[in-house]
Structures are given as structure tokens and as C-alpha cells.
Design a protein around this motif. Structure first.
Motif, short mmCIF file in Angstrom:
data_model
loop_
_atom_site.label_atom_id
_atom_site.label_comp_id
_atom_site.label_asym_id
_atom_site.label_seq_id
_atom_site.Cartn_x
_atom_site.Cartn_y
_atom_site.Cartn_z
N ARG A 140 -41.59 -45.56 46.55
CA ARG A 140 -42.78 -46.41 46.57
C ARG A 140 -43.82 -45.87 45.59
N VAL A 141 -44.48 -46.76 44.87
CA VAL A 141 -45.43 -46.36 43.84
C VAL A 141 -46.63 -45.65 44.46
N ASP A 142 -47.19 -46.17 45.54
CA ASP A 142 -48.41 -45.62 46.13
C ASP A 142 -48.13 -44.71 47.32
N PHE A 143 -46.95 -44.13 47.39
CA PHE A 143 -46.55 -43.35 48.56
C PHE A 143 -46.90 -41.88 48.39
N GLU A 144 -47.56 -41.32 49.39
CA GLU A 144 -47.85 -39.89 49.45
C GLU A 144 -46.92 -39.29 50.49
N PRO A 145 -46.03 -38.38 50.12
CA PRO A 145 -45.12 -37.80 51.12
C PRO A 145 -45.91 -37.00 52.16
N PRO A 146 -45.54 -37.15 53.44
CA PRO A 146 -46.26 -36.41 54.48
C PRO A 146 -45.98 -34.92 54.38
N GLU A 147 -46.95 -34.13 54.84
CA GLU A 147 -46.77 -32.68 54.82
C GLU A 147 -45.68 -32.30 55.81
N LYS A 148 -44.85 -31.35 55.39
CA LYS A 148 -43.77 -30.92 56.26
C LYS A 148 -44.32 -30.04 57.37
N LYS A 149 -43.84 -30.31 58.58
CA LYS A 149 -44.24 -29.51 59.72
C LYS A 149 -43.45 -28.20 59.73
N ALA A 150 -44.10 -27.17 60.22
CA ALA A 150 -43.40 -25.89 60.33
C ALA A 150 -42.31 -26.02 61.39
N GLU A 151 -41.09 -25.74 61.00
CA GLU A 151 -39.96 -25.88 61.91
C GLU A 151 -39.72 -24.57 62.66
N LYS A 152 -39.40 -24.69 63.92
CA LYS A 152 -39.07 -23.52 64.71
C LYS A 152 -37.67 -23.06 64.33
#
Length: 124
Positions: free
Chosen positions: A65-77
């Protein structure tokens, strides 16, 4: 009944519905761009959840998507194994003691399935 038959009407491939008076659902055009710079648009409903990636119907390439900002990755356990959880409750020396006790009971025939029990000597 015979005079009401629809002979030769290509049933299933042609609709007899009229589009007059039909209000279409609200739509939006979403623009996607491929890695090589090629852009394409996809029409979706206004209330649809819009995916971040879509396959170009003409080239088969994956577009973002042109206007898409990828979400920040959550810290995985880190993945916890059964052994990790067991070590949270007991020390290795405690586990060795329990294992020794259980093996003695198993060999004595006090626990475990009957077909594994050792048969005692029969007296004559």
C-alpha cells in the motif's frame, strides 16, 4: 408449465435482473506499488479492512500500500519449553532424587503398567 420454460436462455451465465434503482455500496480506491515501481489500484468497500499487501492481478507481483506505515513490532517473549517450566519449580538435584525414587518404585512393581512388573520367584 411447458409454455413457461426458458429454453435457450443461457441460464447461469446471464442475469435477467435490472440494475435500475440499485444503490451500490460505498467504495474506495486503494493504490499499491510493486518493488519495480509499477502501481495499480484495487476497489474495495469503505468498511473493508484494507490489507497492507496485495497481488497485482496483471503481473502477479506483490504490491504494498502506498500510504501504509508498518506497525512497530512487539517484543516477543522467548519460547519456553517444558524443561524450562520444570526448572522454574524444581532444581536439577531435586529432579534427580524424584527420578531415582520413581525408578525404584517402578522396578519394584509398585507403580506402572502391570505388564512391566517383574514376576517374583514362585515357591514350590
Amino acid at each position: 408449465m411447458a409454455e413457461r420454460a426458458l429454453r435457450g436462455a443461457r441460464l447461469g451465465s446471464q442475469s435477467f435482473e435490472d440494475e435500475r434503482g440499485v444503490e451500490m455500496a460505498p467504495r474506495q480506491e486503494i493504490e499499491y506499488v510493486c518493488d519495480d515501481g509499477h502501481t495499480f489500484t484495487v476497489t474495495m468497500a469503505d468498511e473493508a479492512e484494507i490489507p497492507a499487501e496485495w497481488e497485482d492481478p496483471k503481473t502477479g507481483q506483490l504490491g504494498r500500500r502506498v500510504d501504509f506505515e508498518p506497525p512497530e513490532k512487539k517484543a516477543e517473549k522467548p519460547v519456553r519449553t517444558h524443561w524450562d517450566m520444570l526448572l522454574e519449580r524444581r532444581s536439577e538435584s531435586e529432579l534427580e532424587e524424584i527420578l531415582t525414587e520413581r525408578l525404584e518404585l517402578l522396578r519394584a512393581g509398585e507403580i506402572g503398567p502391570p505388564h512391566l512388573h517383574r514376576r517374583g520367584k514362585k515357591s514350590a
